[in-house]
Design an enzyme around this catalytic site. Structure first.
Site, short mmCIF file in Angstrom:
data_model
loop_
_atom_site.label_atom_id
_atom_site.label_comp_id
_atom_site.label_asym_id
_atom_site.label_seq_id
_atom_site.Cartn_x
_atom_site.Cartn_y
_atom_site.Cartn_z
CB SER A 10 -1.01 -72.48 -15.94
OG SER A 10 -0.37 -71.51 -16.73
CD GLU A 23 13.00 -78.72 -11.52
OE1 GLU A 23 11.87 -78.63 -12.05
OE2 GLU A 23 14.03 -79.00 -12.15
CD GLU A 74 5.77 -82.50 -19.44
OE1 GLU A 74 6.41 -82.63 -18.39
OE2 GLU A 74 6.21 -81.90 -20.44
CG ASP A 120 15.54 -83.89 -15.21
OD1 ASP A 120 14.70 -84.06 -16.11
OD2 ASP A 120 15.45 -82.99 -14.37
CG HIS A 164 8.74 -81.92 -13.28
ND1 HIS A 164 8.10 -81.94 -14.50
CD2 HIS A 164 9.97 -82.44 -13.50
CE1 HIS A 164 8.92 -82.44 -15.42
NE2 HIS A 164 10.07 -82.76 -14.84
CG HIS A 196 5.45 -79.28 -16.64
ND1 HIS A 196 5.63 -78.11 -15.95
CD2 HIS A 196 6.65 -79.61 -17.16
CE1 HIS A 196 6.90 -77.74 -16.06
NE2 HIS A 196 7.54 -78.63 -16.79
CG HIS A 228 12.25 -87.60 -14.40
ND1 HIS A 228 10.91 -87.33 -14.37
CD2 HIS A 228 12.84 -86.45 -14.78
CE1 HIS A 228 10.70 -86.07 -14.71
NE2 HIS A 228 11.87 -85.51 -14.96
CG HIS A 287 12.46 -84.39 -19.72
ND1 HIS A 287 11.14 -83.99 -19.64
CD2 HIS A 287 12.93 -84.34 -18.45
CE1 HIS A 287 10.84 -83.72 -18.38
NE2 HIS A 287 11.91 -83.92 -17.64
C1 BEZ Z 1 2.30 -72.95 -18.65
O1 BEZ Z 1 1.52 -72.41 -17.93
O2 BEZ Z 1 1.95 -73.47 -19.71
C2 BEZ Z 1 3.75 -73.05 -18.24
C3 BEZ Z 1 4.16 -72.44 -17.08
C4 BEZ Z 1 5.50 -72.53 -16.69
C5 BEZ Z 1 6.40 -73.24 -17.44
C6 BEZ Z 1 5.97 -73.86 -18.59
C7 BEZ Z 1 4.65 -73.77 -19.00
FE FE2 Z 2 12.11 -83.46 -15.59
#
Ligand code: BEZ
Ligand code: FE2
Length: 407
Positions: A146, A210, A142, A309, A207, A180, A62, A64
């Site tokens: 949301s 966390e 990735e 990470d 993830h 994500h 893992h 980035h």
């Molecule tokens: C999103 O909904 O795109 C989002 C939410 C939390 C952290 C990063 C992105």
């Molecule tokens: Fe990560």
């Protein structure tokens, strides 16, 4: 064919002496030197340092790479302060990380004995570096988003990045998919992406649990994430509960990163569905997320790995350093067995979880190996001393080829 006759081999499950190894791209035979010389009379015999140790190359599951420009820009100590600082600095950090910056992170990992890695790619800006890296790579494209109204655009961008990585034609490079997290990806997007992963048999990662903020937001729509979602994304409730999220992954075993704030029920599901946890101790400490309960994972027979990470939440991409930190972080766990488990986690177990044919000194495995110089003949606590002493790595082999010799 090449033959190497080290003083000690750590497989990593077994420690032995008196055996040589015959290999080309893969390991062909392990046995007494004379036997191998008789079988392969034309083989090249590799030079050795004194007190030589041969072990598998390390696998960082893992990282980035696109955030490799960070040194002191981001705010550490709490998850939300860190996340706000990432959002504020993201453009500068990502644009400030040229291909040279990413290549140098890849090279630094190699110097530290990392011969394979899983790269979580948010934008595809690390594709070229990963495609041309000397290491084996699982390139996790990735998916994030949301908000339902953004879903089509985000999914389209994800698919074009996935297609670009699938077009890479290099042995040792594999495309994968990263979801994500439960709070940041709409369930419809998760379902669509996991269907692709199933159809194409791609390795998946996410993830999960966390931060305490994530626990409170997913369980109660409360906590430190509430103002973040209210203000930035105009949401007053989480798009997935923790269990709904895990249910989406049923039937497709996945690498779940962090897994700190989980309950017994979730650990049972992780075990039932064959998921593997990735523990990133330095990142967890720097972002104020606490320490994973490794003994609880063991109690539930949940498999776990150790990873670095990215440099957005670490100061070095060095698994020897990471394992040493884990050794001191889990101070209630028996010391020598933890050292052994950590070494297995970044070799044989990481290879199994990522679907790679390496991570072990065994016949049939790819010859991805580290040659180290110890300072004396090792005792039965070799795994522990390996983590404490940072012995010099004299040679690194990937697919049987020397990719690095100590200057
Ligand atoms: C999103 O909904 O795109 C989002 C939410 C939390 C952290 C990063 C992105
Ligand atoms: Fe990560």
């Amino acid at each position: 064919m090449k033959i190497i006759n080290p003083d000690t081999i750590l497989s990593p499950v077994h420690q032995s002496s008196g055996s040589a190894i015959a290999f080309d791209k893969t390991i062909h035979a392990i046995g007494p030197l004379q036997e191998l010389l008789d079988t392969y009379p034309d083989a090249e015999l590799i030079d050795l340092p004194r007190n030589s140790l041969l072990m598998p190359g390390l696998i960082n599951p893992h990282v980035h790479l696109e955030f490799s420009a960070n040194r002191t820009e981001l705010t550490y100590g709490g998850f939300l302060p860190w996340l706000y600082s990432v959002i504020e600095q993201r453009d500068d950090l990502v644009n400030g990380c040229s291909i040279d910056c990413i290549n140098s992170a890849v090279k630094d990992m190699l110097k530290c004995g990392i011969t394979a890695f899983g790269a979580v790619s948010s934008y595809g800006l690390d594709l070229e570096a990963a495609a041309t890296a000397p290491q084996k790579v699982v390139f996790f494209n990735e998916l994030i988003g949301s908000q339902a109204q953004m879903a089509d655009a985000l999914f389209g961008d994800f698919i074009s990045r996935l297609n670009a990585s699938e077009a890479v034609d290099r042995e040792g490079f594999h495309s994968g998919i990263a979801i994500h997290s439960p709070y940041s990806v709409h369930p419809i997007l998760i379902k669509k992406a996991l269907q692709i992963a199933k159809d194409k048999n791609l390795v998946t990662t996410a993830h999960f649990m966390e931060s305490l903020a994530e626990r409170e937001w997913l369980d109660k729509n409360e906590g430190d994430f509430k103002p973040f979602f209210n203000d930035f994304l105009k949401q007053n409730s989480a798009v997935n509960s923790a269990e709904e999220f895990l249910e989406l992954f049923r039937g497709h075993s996945t690498l779940m990163t962090h897994v700190i704030h989980t309950n017994d029920k979730e650990l049972e599901i992780l075990h039932r569905d064959g998921h593997t946890v990735i523990h990133c101790p330095v990142s967890n400490r720097l972002l104020g997320n606490g320490a994973i309960d490794l003994d609880a994972l063991e109690k539930h027979s949940v498999k776990w790995l150790c990873g670095t990470d990215g440099l957005s939440s670490n100061y070095k991409l060095d698994l020897f350093e990471e394992m040493k930190i884990a050794l001191f972080m889990h101070s209630e766990t028996a010391l020598a067995p933890l050292a052994s488990r950590l070494l297995e986690s970044v070799t044989i177990n990481a290879a199994n979880a990522l679907g790679l044919n390496c991570g072990e000194i065994a016949v049939g495995k790819d010859a991805d190996m580290l040659l180290l110089e110890l300072d004396s003949e090792p005792n039965e606590q070799l795994p522990l001393h390996l983590l404490l002493q940072h012995y010099p790595i004299k040679k690194i082999f990937i697919d049987g080829k020397v990719v690095k010799t100590e200057e």
